[in-house]
Design a protein around this motif. Structure first.
Motif, PDB file in Angstrom:
ATOM      1  N   LEU A  26      10.047   4.949  -2.773  1.00  0.00           N
ATOM      2  CA  LEU A  26       9.307   6.049  -3.384  1.00  0.00           C
ATOM      3  C   LEU A  26       8.982   5.752  -4.842  1.00  0.00           C
ATOM      4  N   GLU A  27       7.773   6.081  -5.231  1.00  0.00           N
ATOM      5  CA  GLU A  27       7.309   5.939  -6.608  1.00  0.00           C
ATOM      6  C   GLU A  27       6.658   7.251  -7.026  1.00  0.00           C
TER       7      GLU A  27
ATOM      8  N   GLU B 120      -9.923  -3.964  -7.771  1.00  0.00           N
ATOM      9  CA  GLU B 120      -8.765  -4.439  -8.517  1.00  0.00           C
ATOM     10  C   GLU B 120      -7.496  -3.781  -7.974  1.00  0.00           C
ATOM     11  N   LYS B 121      -6.384  -4.540  -8.101  1.00  0.00           N
ATOM     12  CA  LYS B 121      -5.085  -4.024  -7.666  1.00  0.00           C
ATOM     13  C   LYS B 121      -4.079  -4.208  -8.791  1.00  0.00           C
ATOM     14  N   PRO B 122      -3.435  -3.123  -9.239  1.00  0.00           N
ATOM     15  CA  PRO B 122      -2.420  -3.278 -10.295  1.00  0.00           C
ATOM     16  C   PRO B 122      -1.149  -3.905  -9.740  1.00  0.00           C
ATOM     17  N   GLU B 123      -0.309  -4.376 -10.639  1.00  0.00           N
ATOM     18  CA  GLU B 123       0.952  -4.976 -10.206  1.00  0.00           C
ATOM     19  C   GLU B 123       1.879  -3.926  -9.586  1.00  0.00           C
ATOM     20  N   SER B 124       1.874  -2.732 -10.140  1.00  0.00           N
ATOM     21  CA  SER B 124       2.704  -1.643  -9.608  1.00  0.00           C
ATOM     22  C   SER B 124       2.014  -0.320  -9.915  1.00  0.00           C
ATOM     23  N   LEU B 125       2.536   0.754  -9.323  1.00  0.00           N
ATOM     24  CA  LEU B 125       1.956   2.054  -9.591  1.00  0.00           C
ATOM     25  C   LEU B 125       2.271   2.543 -11.000  1.00  0.00           C
TER      26      LEU B 125
ATOM     27  N   TYR C 262       4.662   8.685  -3.964  1.00  0.00           N
ATOM     28  CA  TYR C 262       4.072   7.831  -2.927  1.00  0.00           C
ATOM     29  C   TYR C 262       5.154   7.003  -2.257  1.00  0.00           C
ATOM     30  N   SER C 263       4.916   6.690  -0.984  1.00  0.00           N
ATOM     31  CA  SER C 263       5.838   5.900  -0.174  1.00  0.00           C
ATOM     32  C   SER C 263       5.089   4.733   0.450  1.00  0.00           C
ATOM     33  N   THR C 264       5.799   3.617   0.642  1.00  0.00           N
ATOM     34  CA  THR C 264       5.172   2.455   1.275  1.00  0.00           C
ATOM     35  C   THR C 264       5.041   2.639   2.780  1.00  0.00           C
ATOM     36  N   ASP C 265       5.752   3.599   3.345  1.00  0.00           N
ATOM     37  CA  ASP C 265       5.640   3.906   4.765  1.00  0.00           C
ATOM     38  C   ASP C 265       4.946   5.256   4.921  1.00  0.00           C
ATOM     39  N   LYS C 266       4.075   5.343   5.912  1.00  0.00           N
ATOM     40  CA  LYS C 266       3.282   6.544   6.086  1.00  0.00           C
ATOM     41  C   LYS C 266       4.098   7.702   6.643  1.00  0.00           C
ATOM     42  N   ASN C 267       5.173   7.400   7.386  1.00  0.00           N
ATOM     43  CA  ASN C 267       5.905   8.437   8.102  1.00  0.00           C
ATOM     44  C   ASN C 267       7.250   8.788   7.482  1.00  0.00           C
TER      45      ASN C 267
ATOM     46  N   ASP D  23       0.855  -1.190   0.000  1.00  0.00           N
ATOM     47  CA  ASP D  23       0.000   0.000   0.000  1.00  0.00           C
ATOM     48  C   ASP D  23       0.892   1.241   0.000  1.00  0.00           C
ATOM     49  N   TYR D  24       0.489   2.232  -0.744  1.00  0.00           N
ATOM     50  CA  TYR D  24       1.286   3.440  -0.914  1.00  0.00           C
ATOM     51  C   TYR D  24       0.547   4.635  -0.326  1.00  0.00           C
ATOM     52  N   HIS D  25       1.319   5.473   0.402  1.00  0.00           N
ATOM     53  CA  HIS D  25       0.795   6.697   1.002  1.00  0.00           C
ATOM     54  C   HIS D  25       1.417   7.901   0.293  1.00  0.00           C
TER      55      HIS D  25
END
Length: 384
Positions: free
Chosen positions: A307-308, A326-331, A297-302, A282-284
């Motif tokens: 980074l993507e 649905e969930k894509p393979e990547s962003l 976006y980052s996989t960590d909230k803090n 999950d990306y924040h």
């Protein structure tokens, strides 16, 4: 026009394809572009004339004597009491719009123009102006002696020297009745007190902003609008009070210049609280480039982790897929590279680093010297 009037320097920019009456620039702060100057019969539409005095003070007068006035002429106008000296900054039908903008509801506010300034008028005017600085310093001492919590920022003498306007700054209400009596006794003129704010004071004093240009309030700004910290938040500006404050110690007026564009561009970006879900993680939302339309976006909230950086359109596509379950393979889009992020180059940092490289080269040259020269050098330094 008299010889004294011709001595006033007038810079006319007539090489831009515009009428010279419109772009003619006197040494005035609030010069208005007259886009009706080249219209035939513009001068005959009204007898109203705009006259500017020191800094931001303007007035509107009737040309009752039908003088042939144009921008830059120095005129003697009606005052209470006596007369004042100012510079014509606008003529023609555009003055009517300026009067309407100034909200002059009473006809008594519009006085008359007496004449084009004579040499004797200019001599009195220069004598009065020469007294302003000394009067300001002495008036500050008088106010301090009375224990008044106020600061007199500027003094403006009327053209005939019979009246003086004292501009002051005060956080609270000030009882300056005794001050007026003392000032009148000290300078033997009629006294008028006008309260101004910190922004107006900066505009009257002038200066150079952190951008390297002259202050906007000292060059072209006519009205001061409220500036809030929300303007900095919308533009992702660091909330550092030292960087957000201008020369007047208030929030910079230029923060309002582009805030509307940022608000409009921010509407095209996804919300900050929305989480993008992929098969891996999950990306924040970590940061966003509002004008470029890029979001990171980052996989960590803090903290910044994995980074993507993608476009706002791609982020909305992922959000829509998540809503459908649905969930894509990547962003990143299939078969596409990561969105390129243009980093700003710090030119100053580059200039500083070249000095370090120069020092290193000098050290290398010293290491190539023979051993006996090294020892002699050390001995000489020790002897010193």
């Amino acid at each position: 026009m008299t010889e004294k009037t011709k001595e006033l320097p007038i810079k006319v920019g007539c090489d831009r394809g515009l009428c010279h009456q419109a772009v003619g620039r006197q040494d005035r702060q609030l010069n208005t572009y007259d886009w009706l100057a080249d219209v035939p019969g513009n001068q005959d539409t009204t007898d109203l004339v705009e006259v500017q005095f020191k800094h931001t003070r303007k007035g509107y007068y009737h040309n009752v004597n039908n003088l042939e006035l144009k921008k830059g002429d120095i005129v003697a106008v009606e005052a209470s009491p006596g007369h004042d000296i100012g510079v014509v900054t606008l003529t023609g039908r555009l003055v009517k719009l300026q009067v309407k903008k100034a909200n002059l509801k009473s006809a008594d506010d519009i006085k008359r123009i007496y004449r084009i300034a004579r040499p004797t008028d200019m001599d009195k005017f220069r004598e009065a102006k020469a007294r302003e600085h000394a009067t300001m310093i002495e008036s500050r001492q008088i106010a301090k002696g009375l224990g008044l919590d106020m600061k007199i920022g500027d003094v403006e003498y009327q053209g005939d020297g019979n009246k003086a306007i004292f501009y002051y700054i005060a956080d609270e209400r000030v009882d300056f009745r005794q001050l007026i009596k003392d000032l009148a006794a000290a300078f033997h003129v009629r006294i008028e007190m006008k309260q101004i704010g910190a922004r107006q004071e900066a505009g009257r004093i002038g200066g150079t902003g952190p951008c390297g240009r002259e202050l906007c309030c000292a060059t072209w700004m006519k009205n001061f609008t409220t500036v809030s910290t929300n303007a900095a938040r919308f533009q992702d500006i660091s909330l550092n009070p030292q960087k957000l404050a201008g020369m007047c110690a208030k929030l910079k007026c230029c923060m309002n210049y582009e805030v509307d564009n940022y608000i409009e561009a921010g509407k095209r970006l996804p919300g900050r609280d929305i989480i993008l879900q992929t098969m891996d993680a999950d990306y924040h939302l970590f940061k966003s480039d509002i004008l470029a339309g890029l979001v990171t976006y980052s996989t960590d909230k803090n903290i910044a982790a994995n980074l993507e950086t993608i476009t706002a359109e791609r982020a909305k596509e992922v959000i829509e897929m998540n809503r459908r379950g649905e969930k894509p393979e990547s962003l990143q889009e299939d078969g596409s590279k990561k969105a390129e992020v243009k980093h700003h180059v710090d030119l100053a940092a580059g200039d500083i680093s070249r000095f370090d490289r120069t020092k290193k080269k000098k050290k290398k040259k010293n290491n190539n010297r023979p051993n006996n020269q090294k020892k002699e050098g050390k001995g000489d330094n020790h002897a010193e």
